[in-house]
Scaffold this motif. Structure first.
Motif, mmCIF file in Angstrom:
data_model
loop_
_atom_site.group_PDB
_atom_site.id
_atom_site.type_symbol
_atom_site.label_atom_id
_atom_site.label_comp_id
_atom_site.label_asym_id
_atom_site.label_seq_id
_atom_site.Cartn_x
_atom_site.Cartn_y
_atom_site.Cartn_z
ATOM 1 N N LEU A 1 0.836 -1.198 0.000
ATOM 2 C CA LEU A 1 0.000 0.000 0.000
ATOM 3 C C LEU A 1 0.873 1.250 0.000
ATOM 4 C CD1 LEU A 1 -3.015 0.943 0.290
ATOM 5 C CD2 LEU A 1 -2.560 1.129 2.720
ATOM 6 N N ARG A 2 1.922 1.219 0.803
ATOM 7 C CA ARG A 2 2.828 2.369 0.927
ATOM 8 C C ARG A 2 3.590 2.628 -0.369
ATOM 9 N NH1 ARG A 2 6.431 1.654 6.017
ATOM 10 N NH2 ARG A 2 4.334 1.870 6.903
ATOM 11 N N GLN A 3 3.981 1.566 -1.059
ATOM 12 C CA GLN A 3 4.826 1.707 -2.241
ATOM 13 C C GLN A 3 4.029 1.867 -3.537
ATOM 14 O OE1 GLN A 3 7.101 -1.889 -2.003
ATOM 15 N NE2 GLN A 3 7.983 -1.366 -0.020
ATOM 16 N N GLU A 4 2.823 1.282 -3.596
ATOM 17 C CA GLU A 4 2.108 1.221 -4.867
ATOM 18 C C GLU A 4 0.824 2.054 -4.898
ATOM 19 O OE1 GLU A 4 1.444 -2.874 -5.911
ATOM 20 O OE2 GLU A 4 3.382 -3.503 -5.101
ATOM 21 N N VAL A 5 0.162 2.205 -3.754
ATOM 22 C CA VAL A 5 -1.149 2.864 -3.745
ATOM 23 C C VAL A 5 -1.048 4.333 -3.356
ATOM 24 C CG1 VAL A 5 -3.474 2.847 -2.748
ATOM 25 C CG2 VAL A 5 -2.309 0.687 -3.258
ATOM 26 N N LEU A 6 -0.454 4.610 -2.198
ATOM 27 C CA LEU A 6 -0.403 5.995 -1.738
ATOM 28 C C LEU A 6 0.363 6.918 -2.691
ATOM 29 C CD1 LEU A 6 -0.128 5.821 2.153
ATOM 30 C CD2 LEU A 6 -1.907 6.901 0.778
ATOM 31 N N PRO A 7 1.467 6.481 -3.307
ATOM 32 C CA PRO A 7 2.121 7.377 -4.269
ATOM 33 C C PRO A 7 1.193 7.801 -5.410
ATOM 34 C CG PRO A 7 3.613 5.609 -3.663
ATOM 35 C CD PRO A 7 2.279 5.266 -3.061
ATOM 36 N N VAL A 8 0.340 6.889 -5.872
ATOM 37 C CA VAL A 8 -0.612 7.244 -6.934
ATOM 38 C C VAL A 8 -1.611 8.270 -6.420
ATOM 39 C CG1 VAL A 8 -2.427 6.358 -8.448
ATOM 40 C CG2 VAL A 8 -0.344 5.015 -8.082
ATOM 41 N N LEU A 9 -2.119 8.054 -5.213
ATOM 42 C CA LEU A 9 -3.079 9.005 -4.636
ATOM 43 C C LEU A 9 -2.435 10.372 -4.441
ATOM 44 C CD1 LEU A 9 -4.893 6.760 -1.992
ATOM 45 C CD2 LEU A 9 -5.713 7.461 -4.249
ATOM 46 N N GLU A 10 -1.162 10.381 -4.043
ATOM 47 C CA GLU A 10 -0.476 11.652 -3.849
ATOM 48 C C GLU A 10 -0.249 12.371 -5.186
ATOM 49 O OE1 GLU A 10 0.299 13.391 -1.301
ATOM 50 O OE2 GLU A 10 -0.078 12.011 0.350
ATOM 51 N N GLN A 11 -0.014 11.616 -6.241
ATOM 52 C CA GLN A 11 0.140 12.228 -7.561
ATOM 53 C C GLN A 11 -1.181 12.820 -8.046
ATOM 54 O OE1 GLN A 11 1.719 9.215 -10.140
ATOM 55 N NE2 GLN A 11 3.744 9.206 -9.172
#
Length: 342
Positions: A203-213
């Protein structure tokens, strides 16, 4: 050397002043330190604020023995703590398991024991707003109740005598990275934080970075949702206690007997919530949703008396007017005093 100070120190200082019960002035604090960015930032900030809040600081490090260099890193951390004049307890997990839940359970059990040994009143961890955002998303994916979505509160009881506190919920992981660099603190990396077998890492590496973008600042806003849910849950708890007083049968009914008709006259969501609350007050764990729905169907208007076993030795009994708990083998209403809800 002049005391270290920054806008981050000021922000945390003011936040603690607004919540004096969180880390009381002069309290004895046991800080859980992994050696990673967040926990080392926590130590650095509390060290710098110690002169204003007069805490007694002690460290605890758990060696999970799940990586080859864990013992070496624990020794280096202990040496650094000694140079800083910080007492530290190093504890080794004698029977390590790779499961996240097992490691978490061991840590909190060991922390509680260590706090008792050193006389600490508060156990302090380095959870950030980013951790709380991850927890909410994981709980949401699991279909958790709102109570689960409101996890990772700033404080909660760890034991009857100890309080667990998370002062870094004020900051995101990006901010603790910045603070860590500014304070010039050492860092001991845990390779397991990059292991994709752990759901939180993915989740930290794949999901949240997308949400932050897509929506910069998403982690902080998601964490804010968890905070608002926790506040709403607390306010709802007060309303539940008021409603419960109107549902309890008056003497000479047995202790903590519930009025069946009054309960079933409410909206279904309120029926579920109040019935669970009533059971919890008597030491019965929350019922799974399917079991709860089946029970409420049996209590519906027009259905007759009945009973059901909730757990070993405890039976819920009802007639057309009331509900009550009884020992399954005793045949008489349970007389246990109500317990405080968590």
């Amino acid at each position: 050397m002049a005391p270290r100070w920054s806008r981050h120190h000021l922000r945390l200082h003011r936040w603690l002043l607004q919540r004096p019960a969180l880390l009381p002035d002069g309290a004895s604090l046991l800080i859980a330190v992994s050696g990673g960015q967040d926990s080392m930032t926590l130590v650095g900030l509390l060290q710098d604020l110690q002169r204003l809040h007069h805490w007694r600081l002690q460290l605890w490090h758990g060696n999970h023995r799940l990586r080859a260099n864990a013992g070496e890193q624990a020794g280096e951390l202990a040496n650094w703590a000694a140079q800083e004049g910080l007492p530290v307890q190093i504890e080794v997990w004698q029977e390590p398991e790779p499961a996240e839940a097992a490691a978490r359970a061991w840590r909190y059990t060991a922390l509680a024991a260590a706090a008792n040994r050193c006389g600490a009143s508060h156990v302090v961890t380095g959870h950030t707003a980013s951790d709380r955002a991850e927890t909410l998303l994981l709980q949401l994916a699991r279909g958790s109740h709102r109570r689960g979505l409101a996890s990772l509160r700033p404080q909660r009881p760890l034991t009857a005598e100890l309080t667990l506190v998370r002062p870094l919920l004020l900051f995101t992981r990006a901010e603790t990275c910045q603070i860590h660099r500014q304070l010039g603190l050492p860092l001991w990396l845990d390779a397991s934080n990059d292991d994709p077998r752990y759901s939180r890492n993915r989740l930290r590496q794949e999901v949240l970075p997308v949400l932050e973008q897509l929506h910069p600042g998403a982690s902080r806003r998601i964490s804010g949702v968890a905070e608002r849910l926790a506040q709403e849950q607390d306010s709802q708890q007060e309303l539940v206690e008021l409603a419960m007083k109107g549902l309890l049968a008056s003497p000479p009914a047995p202790h903590l007997t519930l009025q069946r008709r009054a309960l079933m006259a409410l909206q279904p969501a309120n029926q579920r919530h109040l019935l669970q609350h009533w059971l919890k007050r008597q030491g019965v764990s929350s019922l799974p949703a399917p079991q709860l729905e089946l029970l409420l169907a049996r209590l519906a208007h027009g259905r007759g008396p009945g009973s059901t076993d909730l757990r070993a030795g405890v039976r819920l009994q009802w007639d057309r007017q009331h509900l009550w708990l009884q020992q399954a083998s005793a045949g008489s209403p349970q007389k246990a005093e109500p317990t405080e809800s968590p």
